[in-house]
Motif scaffolding. Structure first.
Motif, mmCIF file in Angstrom:
data_model
loop_
_atom_site.group_PDB
_atom_site.id
_atom_site.type_symbol
_atom_site.label_atom_id
_atom_site.label_comp_id
_atom_site.label_asym_id
_atom_site.label_seq_id
_atom_site.Cartn_x
_atom_site.Cartn_y
_atom_site.Cartn_z
ATOM 1 N N SER A 97 32.235 49.550 34.268
ATOM 2 C CA SER A 97 32.032 50.775 35.053
ATOM 3 C C SER A 97 30.643 50.865 35.666
ATOM 4 C CB SER A 97 32.258 52.001 34.162
ATOM 5 O OG SER A 97 31.386 51.982 33.039
ATOM 6 N N SER A 98 29.762 49.945 35.283
ATOM 7 C CA SER A 98 28.392 49.971 35.800
ATOM 8 C C SER A 98 28.342 49.452 37.235
ATOM 9 C CB SER A 98 27.487 49.107 34.916
ATOM 10 O OG SER A 98 26.242 48.885 35.541
ATOM 11 N N PRO A 99 27.510 50.064 38.082
ATOM 12 C CA PRO A 99 27.351 49.556 39.458
ATOM 13 C C PRO A 99 26.817 48.126 39.502
ATOM 14 C CG PRO A 99 26.417 51.761 39.237
ATOM 15 C CD PRO A 99 26.732 51.290 37.854
ATOM 16 N N GLU A 100 26.180 47.681 38.400
ATOM 17 C CA GLU A 100 25.601 46.338 38.365
ATOM 18 C C GLU A 100 26.578 45.268 37.890
ATOM 19 O OE1 GLU A 100 23.883 48.955 36.701
ATOM 20 O OE2 GLU A 100 22.785 49.347 38.565
ATOM 21 N N TYR A 101 27.794 45.678 37.479
ATOM 22 C CA TYR A 101 28.706 44.712 36.844
ATOM 23 C C TYR A 101 29.056 43.543 37.779
ATOM 24 C CZ TYR A 101 32.905 42.702 34.784
ATOM 25 O OH TYR A 101 33.828 41.828 34.281
ATOM 26 N N VAL A 102 29.597 43.859 38.951
ATOM 27 C CA VAL A 102 30.028 42.793 39.869
ATOM 28 C C VAL A 102 28.832 41.965 40.315
ATOM 29 C CG1 VAL A 102 31.049 42.312 42.128
ATOM 30 C CG2 VAL A 102 32.083 44.024 40.630
ATOM 31 N N GLU A 103 27.734 42.638 40.586
ATOM 32 C CA GLU A 103 26.521 41.921 40.990
ATOM 33 C C GLU A 103 26.085 40.941 39.906
ATOM 34 O OE1 GLU A 103 21.815 42.949 42.004
ATOM 35 O OE2 GLU A 103 23.336 44.540 42.020
ATOM 36 N N ALA A 104 26.187 41.354 38.637
ATOM 37 C CA ALA A 104 25.788 40.479 37.535
ATOM 38 C C ALA A 104 26.698 39.252 37.452
ATOM 39 C CB ALA A 104 25.824 41.253 36.218
ATOM 40 N N ILE A 105 28.000 39.450 37.601
ATOM 41 C CA ILE A 105 28.941 38.323 37.545
ATOM 42 C C ILE A 105 28.668 37.347 38.692
ATOM 43 C CG2 ILE A 105 31.357 37.626 37.684
ATOM 44 C CD1 ILE A 105 30.902 38.980 35.105
ATOM 45 N N LEU A 106 28.503 37.870 39.890
ATOM 46 C CA LEU A 106 28.280 37.000 41.047
ATOM 47 C C LEU A 106 26.936 36.291 40.975
ATOM 48 C CD1 LEU A 106 29.794 39.183 43.920
ATOM 49 C CD2 LEU A 106 30.829 37.242 42.716
ATOM 50 N N ALA A 107 25.938 36.948 40.384
ATOM 51 C CA ALA A 107 24.641 36.286 40.208
ATOM 52 C C ALA A 107 24.772 35.111 39.251
ATOM 53 C CB ALA A 107 23.614 37.294 39.685
ATOM 54 N N LEU A 108 25.553 35.279 38.192
ATOM 55 C CA LEU A 108 25.805 34.176 37.264
ATOM 56 C C LEU A 108 26.554 33.047 37.955
ATOM 57 C CD1 LEU A 108 26.866 36.181 34.080
ATOM 58 C CD2 LEU A 108 24.804 34.792 34.328
ATOM 59 N N ALA A 109 27.534 33.418 38.778
ATOM 60 C CA ALA A 109 28.307 32.395 39.493
ATOM 61 C C ALA A 109 27.404 31.560 40.393
ATOM 62 C CB ALA A 109 29.416 33.054 40.305
ATOM 63 N N LYS A 110 26.476 32.223 41.070
ATOM 64 C CA LYS A 110 25.563 31.499 41.954
ATOM 65 C C LYS A 110 24.596 30.633 41.157
ATOM 66 C CE LYS A 110 22.251 32.247 45.707
ATOM 67 N NZ LYS A 110 21.603 33.271 46.586
ATOM 68 N N LYS A 111 24.076 31.181 40.060
ATOM 69 C CA LYS A 111 23.091 30.451 39.263
ATOM 70 C C LYS A 111 23.676 29.202 38.629
ATOM 71 C CE LYS A 111 19.910 31.094 35.366
ATOM 72 N NZ LYS A 111 19.306 32.067 34.418
ATOM 73 N N TYR A 112 24.916 29.319 38.121
ATOM 74 C CA TYR A 112 25.510 28.208 37.365
ATOM 75 C C TYR A 112 26.606 27.474 38.147
ATOM 76 C CZ TYR A 112 23.058 30.213 33.376
ATOM 77 O OH TYR A 112 22.098 30.685 32.524
ATOM 78 N N ASP A 113 26.781 27.829 39.414
ATOM 79 C CA ASP A 113 27.792 27.195 40.252
ATOM 80 C C ASP A 113 29.184 27.333 39.623
ATOM 81 O OD1 ASP A 113 28.740 25.874 42.493
ATOM 82 O OD2 ASP A 113 28.508 23.880 41.591
ATOM 83 N N ALA A 114 29.486 28.546 39.180
ATOM 84 C CA ALA A 114 30.800 28.808 38.567
ATOM 85 C C ALA A 114 31.862 28.914 39.650
ATOM 86 C CB ALA A 114 30.756 30.094 37.748
ATOM 87 N N ARG A 115 33.033 28.385 39.360
ATOM 88 C CA ARG A 115 34.106 28.351 40.348
ATOM 89 C C ARG A 115 35.235 29.330 40.055
ATOM 90 N NH1 ARG A 115 36.045 22.437 41.325
ATOM 91 N NH2 ARG A 115 37.037 23.501 43.092
#
Length: 364
Positions: A61-79
């Protein structure tokens, strides 16, 4: 030739929900296939020991949730990213375009399927309109007339968000229903009163898998063994005089175990339900077999709380979808898998006091 591992993000891996189940299933895949970024909002998460990179995540429910997931995806090249609880599923579904724009696969069902199955009233209407068996039901709100309910015993539960049978009760008499109705009227939620059907010894949880393009892959069932406080939410002695319901009336919890097999008498009708819904990805159907007929009382538009049990017999839904959609492997419809009893028990984990600097390193 050895292939590089696919990096995937898993959210809500703690708490014993389907996030932990997805984690266990992916760990059962061929060694070296995946690198797992595992997230939870609690520091006290034993499952952090099972992932390659543990991270703390905000609530869905946090406004930062999606941003946090996408930041991890970019950092670790998650697919790919997997939701581990229903709030995460709902947030990811709303923001699916952001994940698509970032090139991150979301193995989730279409919006229409999620909206129908997350609402038990819509689910019951869908089943009735398409000719599938489902228990009778009535809406229970602040001003409901209880006298129209004449099909006792009944199950009283929220119309939405009752995973693991939370806030779910049995009423065997009109008086018991009146007492529950008083409680319901204090919650501001919409509940449904659903006919209690069948003997608890004939309860199944059924998985039907399609790929994300809607092509049927396979189905599987767990004939649930409801025999302890771990897998029963509640159990009351049957005082209705209806012997066909068994000596005890039981509501199962979200912790399922039992005998895993094809069970075509229940998977067949469930396959037709999933097809009628337009499922894409994993779907899980809770039902009982009554006089040879499948009565569905709940549909979860997501991976199941029995995902790892299925993976143990060679039916690994997360692995199958990742191999197909990210590695281009062909899925064989109705592939062979094993069968057998899979029984769960509690385990304990001793966790030492974390150092503040360690938790800081884990955040993103």
């Amino acid at each position: 030739m050895k292939r590089d591992p696919i990096t995937v993000i898993l959210s809500a891996i703690g708490g014993g929900g389907h996030g932990e189940q997805i984690l266990k299933a992916i760990r059962l895949a061929e060694p070296g296939s995946y690198r797992i970024i595992g997230g939870d909002m609690s520091q006290l998460c034993p499952q952090f020991a099972l992932v390659d990179v543990p991270v703390l995540l905000p609530r869905a429910s946090s406004p930062e949730y999606v941003e946090a997931i996408l930041a991890l995806a970019k950092k670790y090249d998650a697919r790919a990213a997997f939701h581990g609880c229903e709030p995460d599923l709902q947030t990811m579904s709303r923001e699916r375009q952001a994940f698509a724009d970032a090139g991150v696969l979301l193995p989730i069902n279409p919006v229409s399927v999620i909206e129908t199955c997350m609402d038990k009233l819509k689910t019951a209407d869908f089943l009735h309109q398409h000719g599938f068996k489902t228990p009778r039901f009535q809406v229970l709100g602040k001003d409901s007339d209880l006298s129209v309910i004449d099909f006792f015993p009944v199950v009283v539960k929220p119309a939405r968000d009752s995973g693991g049978s939370q806030n779910t009760f049995i009423a065997q008499t009109p008086r018991e229903l009146e007492i529950l109705a008083e409680y319901v009227r204090t919650t501001n939620n919409t509940f449904i009163v659903q006919e209690y059907v069948g003997d608890y010894r004939n309860e199944f949880t059924v998985g039907v898998l399609h790929d994300l393009n809607g092509n049927f892959v396979n189905s599987i069932a767990v004939h649930r063994s409801l025999n302890s406080g771990l897998n029963m939410r509640s159990a009351v002695r049957n005082i209705t005089g209806r012997s066909e319901l068994g000596e005890w009336l039981v509501i199962s919890s979200g912790v399922s175990h039992g005998y895993v097999d094809r069970f075509p008498e229940v998977t067949g009708p469930c396959e037709r339900i999933a097809a009628a819904l337009g499922a894409r990805g994993a779907i899980n159907i809770q039902c009982r077999l009554v006089d040879g007929e499948v009565y569905v009382f709940e549909i979860n538009p997501r991976f199941s709380g029995t995902t790892s049990l299925r993976a143990m017999v060679g039916y690994n839904e997360p692995d199958l979808l990742l191999r197909h959609h990210l590695r281009g492997e062909t899925l064989q419809p109705r592939f062979e898998y094993g069968s057998g009893w899979v029984i769960r028990s509690l385990t304990e984990t001793l966790m030492g006091p974390p150092q503040a600097k360690e938790w800081k390193q884990w955040i993103g």
